[in-house]
Structures are given as structure tokens and as C-alpha cells.
Enzyme design. Structure first.
Site, short mmCIF file in Angstrom:
data_model
loop_
_atom_site.label_atom_id
_atom_site.label_comp_id
_atom_site.label_asym_id
_atom_site.label_seq_id
_atom_site.Cartn_x
_atom_site.Cartn_y
_atom_site.Cartn_z
N CYS A 16 -11.50 35.51 -5.77
CA CYS A 16 -10.33 36.37 -5.50
C CYS A 16 -10.71 37.80 -5.16
O CYS A 16 -9.85 38.61 -4.79
CB CYS A 16 -9.39 36.38 -6.71
SG CYS A 16 -8.55 34.83 -6.94
N HIS A 44 -4.34 42.76 -7.16
CA HIS A 44 -4.41 41.33 -6.87
C HIS A 44 -3.23 40.65 -7.56
O HIS A 44 -2.92 40.95 -8.71
CB HIS A 44 -5.75 40.79 -7.39
CG HIS A 44 -5.88 39.31 -7.26
ND1 HIS A 44 -5.61 38.65 -6.08
CD2 HIS A 44 -6.25 38.35 -8.16
CE1 HIS A 44 -5.81 37.35 -6.26
NE2 HIS A 44 -6.20 37.15 -7.51
N ASN A 68 -0.23 33.37 -5.95
CA ASN A 68 -1.58 33.90 -5.79
C ASN A 68 -2.20 33.30 -4.53
O ASN A 68 -2.58 32.13 -4.52
CB ASN A 68 -2.40 33.54 -7.04
CG ASN A 68 -3.81 34.11 -6.99
OD1 ASN A 68 -4.26 34.61 -5.97
ND2 ASN A 68 -4.51 34.00 -8.11
#
Ligand code: UT7
Length: 332
Positions: free
Chosen positions: A116, A256, A286
Site C-alpha cells: 500500500c 491512505h 481500500n
């Protein structure tokens, strides 16, 4: 001579049309809208449907949009860095495929995979090419087709992730705007808690690995959560301190989008009120390396030249980091 900063000078984004709602997930696994909403903040996510479509197809749309917004010929682009955990294939690099699909034939390119955090790492890497003065137009594109590695029988993971991609153009800036500082960290011991077991060189694909569902995301959520809350908040506070920024100095936090509770904890630690935090997790879930550029894409019209912006991420590896940049343009 004036210092050259690498500035973001254009943004593009793409999310697939198909919407997977919490209500639809209720029919697939033992879950419910209330649990998903309170534990993660997610209401729906986008899924890329269609035979033969991968991360490069979403990235292609994001890049094409960026180029056409600025009227830039794809042949002017010198370098493409693709941040992804779900490349089209093991090799070649997805960056090469994106360059082919968008006509960026003068560009060299490669992928960055730091789960990520790939987009943050790729942004910092791309900036170095500009700061040397050798390159003038670098594209950093972040995107993931998380649905391609998702087990839709595992309620602990399938409710979280979605598909999407965003792209930024980096160009030299001598007015002092652009990337100012980055703190990037990693700890490979964290790999036990978030990984894909098979399909790599340690455990190539076999009938058994497929039968055992080892090509999907494996996440020990609680442990990842604890590390994410601490490390993302710590590194964000650290980059503020290192650059003498108070919470009033920060115009936007771009976190994020992994879990609303992690986003809130980071904002609180930095003293940044929620109205200055970019949040679109409720719509997209996500999207791994799509989260940061998709936020910039959605908020672009609200950003002003000189705005202090902090991007922060945490992901598998473990990897984490924060980048401080000064926004370089007003959107007309
Ligand atoms: O972007 C990469 C980095 N990743 C992250 O940052 C993710 C970090 N982790 C998280 O966001 C959270 O840990 C999750 C959202 C994954 C899980 O939330 P949690 O509050 O940590 O839940 P939990 O795993 O502790 O599970 C609590 C309970 C369990 O039931 P019992 O054992 O208490 O009876 C789970 O079985 O909730 C259950 N559960 C669910 N219930 C309904 C787990 N998933 C679900 C679900 N629906 N989808």
C-alpha cells in the site's frame, strides 16, 4: 542556481463503473452494513469487470485523462513509474504496458511494489529524477485491481478492498513549490501479517496452492491495524516536526484509505480537523495504490498554489511513510 523541486502539475483518476455495495456483500458472506460501516467506514467499492482487463487498463484511463487535461503529447513523457501490488502479469512491468496503451513511446518505465506504500515510494523516486535536472516530465501512476487477489468467501478481507487508479505528472518547479520532504520506512518482519502466500518464487502456483486459496490476500487485521495506527500517525507527526509545521500550517492531510479509524487516529495525532482530511474510503474502500492519487484527483479543484499537503500511508511489508509537498497550481 535555484533549487529544482519536483511538483505535481496535473492529476488524473479512474474508478470502474461497477459498484459493490455493503448490501451486496451481505448476500455473499456473513457480514452486515452496520459492522462494515462502524469498523471500517466503507459503504461501497468499485470493481473492474470484464475479461482481460487489469491494472494497466485503469491506469491507462487515468493517464489519458491527465494528458488530455494538460494538452500534453504522450511522446513528451520521459519516465513512467507504476506503483502497484497487482501488476498485469509477473513480467513485464505494468509501467511498460501502460506506456504502450497510452502511446508514451519515448518513456522508459518500471514498477514499484511496496504494497500500500508503493505510490508514496514511487512519488519520492520519481521526484529524484526531476530534482537532478535531467528529466522534465515524469508520470507516477498508482493503481490496483485488488478484486483479482480477493477471496470473496473471506469476510475479513473482501469487505475492505476495491479497484481504482490515479496518476500524477511531475515537472520541475523553481518557485519553491513541489515535494519538500519524505520519510519512508519498512520492516520486513511485518510480512507475516499481510501477504499473498503463493504465486511468487518461494511458492510458485500449483494445483494445491489454488485449491488452498493461497493466491488471495492474507491479512491478520488486528495486528496490522495496531501497527498502522501507530506508524502512520508517528511518521506524519515526525514530518511535521522536521519541517516546523504546526497543524494550522497544514492545508490538507491525504491519508491512505485503509480504515476510517486509522485515518481519524492519524488526523488526531497531527491535530488536523476532519474538514482538512481527504476521505473517500466510504465510496471506494481500500484501492491500495489508488488511494492517494484518487484523493488528489477528487480534491484537485479545492487545492491552492502554496498549500502545504501531507500524504501518509501504511501497508504490507510492513511499509509506511509520509511526504510533505507544497501544491504548485490553482485549478482554473
Ligand atoms: O492497507 C493495508 C493495511 N491494512 C490495514 O490497514 C487494515 C488494518 N485492519 C483493519 O482495518 C481491521 O483490523 C479490520 C477492518 C480488518 C477488522 O476490524 P477489527 O475491528 O480489527 O475486527 P476483528 O478482526 O478484531 O474482528 C472482530 C470480530 C470477530 O468476531 P469475534 O471473534 O469477536 O466473534 C470477527 O470474526 O468481527 C468479526 N468479523 C466480522 N463480522 C462481520 C470480521 N470480519 C467481519 C465482517 N462482518 N466482515
Amino acid at each position: 542556481m535555484q533549487k529544482i523541486h519536483a511538483a505535481i502539475t496535473a492529476v488524473g483518476g479512474y474508478v470502474p463503473e461497477y459498484i459493490l455495495t455493503n448490501a451486496a456483500l451481505e448476500t455473499m458472506v456473513d457480514t452486515n452494513d452496520e459492522w462494515i460501516t462502524t469498523r471500517t467506514g466503507i459503504k461501497e467499492r468499485r470493481i473492474l469487470k470484464g475479461e482481460g482487463l487489469g491494472t494497466s487498463d485503469m491506469a491507462m484511463h487515468a493517464v489519458n485523462q491527465l494528458l488530455s487535461k494538460r494538452g500534453i503529447d504522450p511522446m513528451e513523457i520521459e519516465l513512467v513509474i507504476c506503483a502497484t501490488t497487482t501488476p498485469d502479469m509477473q513480467f513485464p512491468a505494468t509501467a511498460n504496458i501502460i506506456s504502450d496503451k497510452t502511446g508514451m513511446r519515448n518513456a522508459f518505465g518500471y514498477d514499484v511494489n511496496a504494497a500500500c506504500c508503493s505510490f508514496l515510494y514511487a512519488l519520492t523516486t520519481g521526484a529524484q529524477f526531476i530534482e537532478t535536472g535531467k528529466y522534465k516530465k515524469v508520470i507516477v501512476v498508482g493503481g490496483d485491481k485488488m478484486s483479482s487477489i480477493m477471496n470473496y468467501e473471506d469476510r475479513a478481507t473482501c469487505i475492505i478492498f476495491g479497484d481504482g487508479a490515479g496518476a500524477v505528472l511531475l515537472e520541475p518547479n523553481t518557485e519553491g513549490n513541489g515535494l519538500q520532504d519524505s520519510i519512508l520506512r519498512s520492516d520486513g518482519a511485518g510480512r507475516a501479517f499481510l501477504h499473498q502466500k503463493a504465486g511468487g518464487s518461494v511458492k510458485p502456483a500449483t494445483i494445491e496452492t489454488v485449491m488452498n486459496k493461497e493466491h488471495y490476500v492474507h491479512q491478520e487485521g488486528q495486528t496490522v491495524f495496531k501497527f498502522a495506527v501507530k506508524n502512520m500517525a508517528d511518521v506524519s507527526a515526525e514530518i511535521m516536526e522536521r519541517n516546523n509545521l504546526s497543524s494550522d500550517d497544514v492545508a490538507w492531510l491525504v491519508p491512505h484509505q485503509a480504515n476510517m479509524r486509522i485515518i481519524s487516529a492519524t488526523g488526531e495525532r497531527m491535530g488536523i480537523p476532519e474538514e482538512k482530511v481527504m476521505i473517500n474510503i466510504q465510496k471506494y474502500g481500500n484501492t491500495t495504490n489508488g488511494t492517494l492519487p484518487l484523493c488528489l484527483w477528487e480534491w484537485e479543484s479545492q487545492l491552492k498554489k502554496g498549500d502545504n499537503i501531507i500524504l501518509a500511508a501504511f501497508g504490507g511489508g510492513f511499509t509506511w511513510g509520509a511526504t510533505y509537498l507544497k501544491w504548485a497550481y490553482d485549478t482554473k
